[in-house]
Each structure stands twice: as structure tokens, then as C-alpha cells.
Design a protein around this motif. Structure first.
Motif, PDB file in Angstrom:
ATOM      1  N   GLY A   1       0.797  -1.226   0.000  1.00 28.25           N
ATOM      2  CA  GLY A   1       0.000   0.000   0.000  1.00 28.25           C
ATOM      3  C   GLY A   1       0.827   1.272   0.000  1.00 28.25           C
ATOM      4  N   LYS A   2       2.133   1.152   0.157  1.00 28.82           N
ATOM      5  CA  LYS A   2       3.008   2.339   0.130  1.00 28.82           C
ATOM      6  C   LYS A   2       3.394   2.650  -1.306  1.00 28.82           C
ATOM      7  CE  LYS A   2       3.374   2.714   4.603  1.00 28.82           C
ATOM      8  NZ  LYS A   2       2.794   3.815   5.323  1.00 28.82           N
ATOM      9  N   ARG A   3       3.602   3.908  -1.580  1.00 26.98           N
ATOM     10  CA  ARG A   3       4.027   4.356  -2.907  1.00 26.98           C
ATOM     11  C   ARG A   3       5.556   4.405  -2.951  1.00 26.98           C
ATOM     12  NH1 ARG A   3      -0.119   5.652  -6.143  1.00 26.98           N
ATOM     13  NH2 ARG A   3      -2.063   6.158  -5.098  1.00 26.98           N
ATOM     14  N   HIS A   4       6.093   4.271  -4.159  1.00 22.43           N
ATOM     15  CA  HIS A   4       7.554   4.214  -4.325  1.00 22.43           C
ATOM     16  C   HIS A   4       8.246   5.438  -3.739  1.00 22.43           C
ATOM     17  CE1 HIS A   4       7.079   1.217  -7.869  1.00 22.43           C
ATOM     18  NE2 HIS A   4       7.054   0.604  -6.702  1.00 22.43           N
TER      19      HIS A   4
ATOM     20  N   GLU B   1       7.584   7.049  -1.168  1.00 24.22           N
ATOM     21  CA  GLU B   1       7.545   7.040   0.297  1.00 24.22           C
ATOM     22  C   GLU B   1       8.567   6.082   0.916  1.00 24.22           C
ATOM     23  OE1 GLU B   1       2.832   7.661   1.159  1.00 24.22           O
ATOM     24  OE2 GLU B   1       3.440   5.679   0.432  1.00 24.22           O
ATOM     25  N   ILE B   2       9.142   5.214   0.109  1.00 21.70           N
ATOM     26  CA  ILE B   2       9.932   4.100   0.621  1.00 21.70           C
ATOM     27  C   ILE B   2      11.226   4.543   1.305  1.00 21.70           C
ATOM     28  CG2 ILE B   2      11.172   1.983  -0.039  1.00 21.70           C
ATOM     29  CD1 ILE B   2       8.006   1.956   0.008  1.00 21.70           C
ATOM     30  N   ASP B   3      11.948   5.470   0.726  1.00 22.83           N
ATOM     31  CA  ASP B   3      13.237   5.891   1.282  1.00 22.83           C
ATOM     32  C   ASP B   3      13.099   6.308   2.745  1.00 22.83           C
ATOM     33  OD1 ASP B   3      15.466   8.125   1.745  1.00 22.83           O
ATOM     34  OD2 ASP B   3      16.156   6.772   0.162  1.00 22.83           O
ATOM     35  N   LEU B   4      12.238   7.246   3.011  1.00 23.30           N
ATOM     36  CA  LEU B   4      12.061   7.759   4.373  1.00 23.30           C
ATOM     37  C   LEU B   4      11.451   6.710   5.292  1.00 23.30           C
ATOM     38  CD1 LEU B   4      12.371  10.219   6.203  1.00 23.30           C
ATOM     39  CD2 LEU B   4      10.096  10.949   5.483  1.00 23.30           C
ATOM     40  N   GLU B   5      10.492   5.950   4.790  1.00 22.16           N
ATOM     41  CA  GLU B   5       9.821   4.919   5.586  1.00 22.16           C
ATOM     42  C   GLU B   5      10.811   3.859   6.071  1.00 22.16           C
ATOM     43  OE1 GLU B   5       6.127   3.529   7.099  1.00 22.16           O
ATOM     44  OE2 GLU B   5       6.314   5.211   5.728  1.00 22.16           O
ATOM     45  N   VAL B   6      11.634   3.358   5.168  1.00 23.84           N
ATOM     46  CA  VAL B   6      12.594   2.309   5.516  1.00 23.84           C
ATOM     47  C   VAL B   6      13.687   2.857   6.430  1.00 23.84           C
ATOM     48  CG1 VAL B   6      14.368   0.753   4.590  1.00 23.84           C
ATOM     49  CG2 VAL B   6      12.133   0.916   3.470  1.00 23.84           C
ATOM     50  N   GLU B   7      14.206   4.021   6.112  1.00 21.12           N
ATOM     51  CA  GLU B   7      15.265   4.605   6.946  1.00 21.12           C
ATOM     52  C   GLU B   7      14.775   4.836   8.373  1.00 21.12           C
ATOM     53  OE1 GLU B   7      17.938   8.604   6.992  1.00 21.12           O
ATOM     54  OE2 GLU B   7      17.786   7.546   5.075  1.00 21.12           O
ATOM     55  N   ASN B   8      13.595   5.414   8.519  1.00 19.55           N
ATOM     56  CA  ASN B   8      13.041   5.631   9.858  1.00 19.55           C
ATOM     57  C   ASN B   8      12.846   4.316  10.598  1.00 19.55           C
ATOM     58  OD1 ASN B   8      12.945   8.419   9.709  1.00 19.55           O
ATOM     59  ND2 ASN B   8      10.820   8.482   9.052  1.00 19.55           N
ATOM     60  N   PHE B   9      12.299   3.320   9.912  1.00 20.31           N
ATOM     61  CA  PHE B   9      12.035   2.029  10.535  1.00 20.31           C
ATOM     62  C   PHE B   9      13.317   1.380  11.056  1.00 20.31           C
ATOM     63  CE2 PHE B   9      11.844  -2.626   9.949  1.00 20.31           C
ATOM     64  CZ  PHE B   9      10.909  -2.926  10.928  1.00 20.31           C
ATOM     65  N   ILE B  10      14.348   1.341  10.225  1.00 22.84           N
ATOM     66  CA  ILE B  10      15.555   0.634  10.668  1.00 22.84           C
ATOM     67  C   ILE B  10      16.282   1.371  11.790  1.00 22.84           C
ATOM     68  CG2 ILE B  10      15.856  -0.682   8.544  1.00 22.84           C
ATOM     69  CD1 ILE B  10      18.071   1.253   7.743  1.00 22.84           C
TER      70      ILE B  10
ATOM     71  N   CYS C   1       8.245  -6.488   1.193  1.00 20.78           N
ATOM     72  CA  CYS C   1       8.170  -5.648  -0.002  1.00 20.78           C
ATOM     73  C   CYS C   1       7.070  -6.093  -0.960  1.00 20.78           C
ATOM     74  CB  CYS C   1       9.502  -5.694  -0.760  1.00 20.78           C
ATOM     75  SG  CYS C   1      10.922  -5.257   0.241  1.00 20.78           S
ATOM     76  N   GLY C   2       6.706  -7.346  -0.922  1.00 24.27           N
ATOM     77  CA  GLY C   2       5.751  -7.898  -1.881  1.00 24.27           C
ATOM     78  C   GLY C   2       6.475  -8.346  -3.147  1.00 24.27           C
ATOM     79  N   ASN C   3       5.714  -8.583  -4.199  1.00 27.34           N
ATOM     80  CA  ASN C   3       6.276  -9.128  -5.437  1.00 27.34           C
ATOM     81  C   ASN C   3       6.861  -8.091  -6.376  1.00 27.34           C
ATOM     82  OD1 ASN C   3       5.840 -11.831  -4.904  1.00 27.34           O
ATOM     83  ND2 ASN C   3       3.748 -11.758  -5.659  1.00 27.34           N
ATOM     84  N   SER C   4       6.934  -6.851  -5.964  1.00 24.61           N
ATOM     85  CA  SER C   4       7.447  -5.783  -6.821  1.00 24.61           C
ATOM     86  C   SER C   4       8.978  -5.724  -6.757  1.00 24.61           C
ATOM     87  CB  SER C   4       6.858  -4.438  -6.384  1.00 24.61           C
ATOM     88  OG  SER C   4       7.523  -3.372  -7.014  1.00 24.61           O
TER      89      SER C   4
ATOM     90  N   LYS D   1      10.749  -3.546  -8.188  1.00 28.76           N
ATOM     91  CA  LYS D   1      11.074  -2.129  -7.997  1.00 28.76           C
ATOM     92  C   LYS D   1      11.091  -1.787  -6.501  1.00 28.76           C
ATOM     93  CE  LYS D   1      11.417   2.304  -9.047  1.00 28.76           C
ATOM     94  NZ  LYS D   1      12.638   2.892  -9.554  1.00 28.76           N
ATOM     95  N   MET D   2      10.099  -2.294  -5.755  1.00 28.35           N
ATOM     96  CA  MET D   2      10.025  -2.020  -4.318  1.00 28.35           C
ATOM     97  C   MET D   2      11.215  -2.650  -3.597  1.00 28.35           C
ATOM     98  SD  MET D   2       8.000  -0.378  -2.219  1.00 28.35           S
ATOM     99  CE  MET D   2       6.319  -0.390  -2.783  1.00 28.35           C
TER     100      MET D   2
END
Length: 74
Positions: A10-13, A15-24, A37-40, A42-43
Motif C-alpha cells: 500500500g506504500k508508494r515508491h 515514500e519508501i526511502d524515508l519509511e525504511v530509513e526511519n524504521f531501521i 516488499c511484496g512481489n514488486s 522495484k520495491m
């Protein structure tokens, strides 16, 4: 053992940089961490770009675990 998990469905491409960095960084004491990540492809690539940039030790899921990344160390 239940891993601390980030599900990117459900996340858009863009949004991923900030989302992953914050999470880790917010969960670095709880390693290993699971990122779904799912089957993408690109993701998966976007997640790996972040992990490489911050110097994380990780492994990509293979076979029935395809679409996941486990962060071993930050």
C-alpha cells in the motif's frame, strides 16, 4: 521468535526511502528486522538502495520468502 516488521504493501515508491530509513533506525536495537516488499522488484530495489546507503547487513528472501528482506545488522 517474532521479528519486528515493516509491511510496505500500500506504500508508494516515493515514500519508501524515508519509511525504511526511519524504521531501521528506530528499531536498530531489535535486529533482525523484517521488511515485507511484496512481489514488486522495484520495491525490493528501493529498499535495498536504502539499506546499502546506510551500510546495513541484510539478506533478500528467496523461494517462498521472495519479496522480503531481513536486516541482520545496521
Amino acid at each position: 521468535m517474532k521479528l519486528t516488521t515493516l509491511d510496505l504493501h500500500g506504500k508508494r515508491h516515493h515514500e519508501i526511502d524515508l519509511e525504511v530509513e526511519n524504521f531501521i533506525f528506530l528499531n536498530q536495537d531489535d535486529c533482525p528486522l523484517l521488511i515485507i516488499c511484496g512481489n514488486s522488484q522495484k520495491m525490493i530495489s528501493l529498499v535495498i538502495q536504502v539499506l546499502d546507503r546506510v551500510g546495513s547487513n541484510y539478506e533478500e528472501g528467496k523461494g517462498h520468502n521472495y519479496g522480503t528482506v531481513i536486516v541482520r545488522q545496521i
